[in-house]
Write an enzyme that holds these catalytic residues in place. Sequence first.
Site, PDB file in Angstrom:
ATOM      1  CG  ASP A 146      -1.940  -1.161   1.193  1.00 19.40           C
ATOM      2  OD1 ASP A 146      -1.925  -1.955   0.228  1.00 19.40           O
ATOM      3  OD2 ASP A 146      -2.708  -1.292   2.156  1.00 19.40           O
ATOM      4  CE  LYS A 179      -3.457  -4.452   1.182  1.00 22.45           C
ATOM      5  NZ  LYS A 179      -4.176  -3.646   2.147  1.00 22.45           N
ATOM      6  CB  CYS A 188      -2.147  -2.794   5.360  1.00 18.69           C
ATOM      7  SG  CYS A 188      -3.817  -2.114   5.212  1.00 18.69           S
TER       8      CYS A 188
END
Length: 228
Positions: free
Chosen positions: A26, A131, A164
């Site tokens: 990310d 995701k 995450c």
Amino acid sequence: MTEIQLRALPEPLDFSTVSTALVIIDMQRDFLEPGGFGETLGNDVSLLQAAVGPCQQALAAARATGLMVIHTREGHRPDLSDAPPAKIARGAPSRRIGDPGPMGRILVRGEPGHGIIDALAPLPGEVVLDKPGKGAFHATDLEQILRNGGIDTLIICGVTTEVCVHTTIREGNDRGYRCVALADACASYFPEFHRIGLEMIAAQGGIFGWVSDASAFCDALHSAARAA
Ligand code: C5J
């Protein structure tokens, strides 16, 4: 197949370049740049810049050695059909997921804010995994990709350490993957969560993984290249 050793906590880890993937979590404008999701939640996004250089080093070494590289992006379909109402409603952000912002709609696929920062732009042939959740295994085909690639070890970096990155390491560990966090190539909006998050991974004999850093990872890959 050459086994190489990675300096890590709680103990060094032997790994092979053919069965190891670098997973960059990310590193998107929505988290790292002003005007994105991270800032709407009240965070100082400049704190995440610390991870950019170490991620670049790890990425360059992985590319030079031919490791599988996977970039993840958290975000949702434009119609938000994959965004749980509880996720959208949570907290008191200045803008919610799907609302318009300076980098397009917040945390929505295809918008400028959803993109990976230029410094870590994926190359053709590298996996880009979208995701909807915090973990990279949830509602994605990551497990299939890793199985097809013969991968058993994941070197994980990116943001944020305790959200995450942690979730992905926990998910990967439960699926039998050996997961290593690169400490300096991860970052958090909360420095204390970053530090404690890393300690949690390696505590209790490595309860759900290992912790290393970008230099150790690069050194290990350079030694593999010399041995080849
Ligand atoms: C968050 C992430 N913090 N990539 N996402 O919401 O860690």
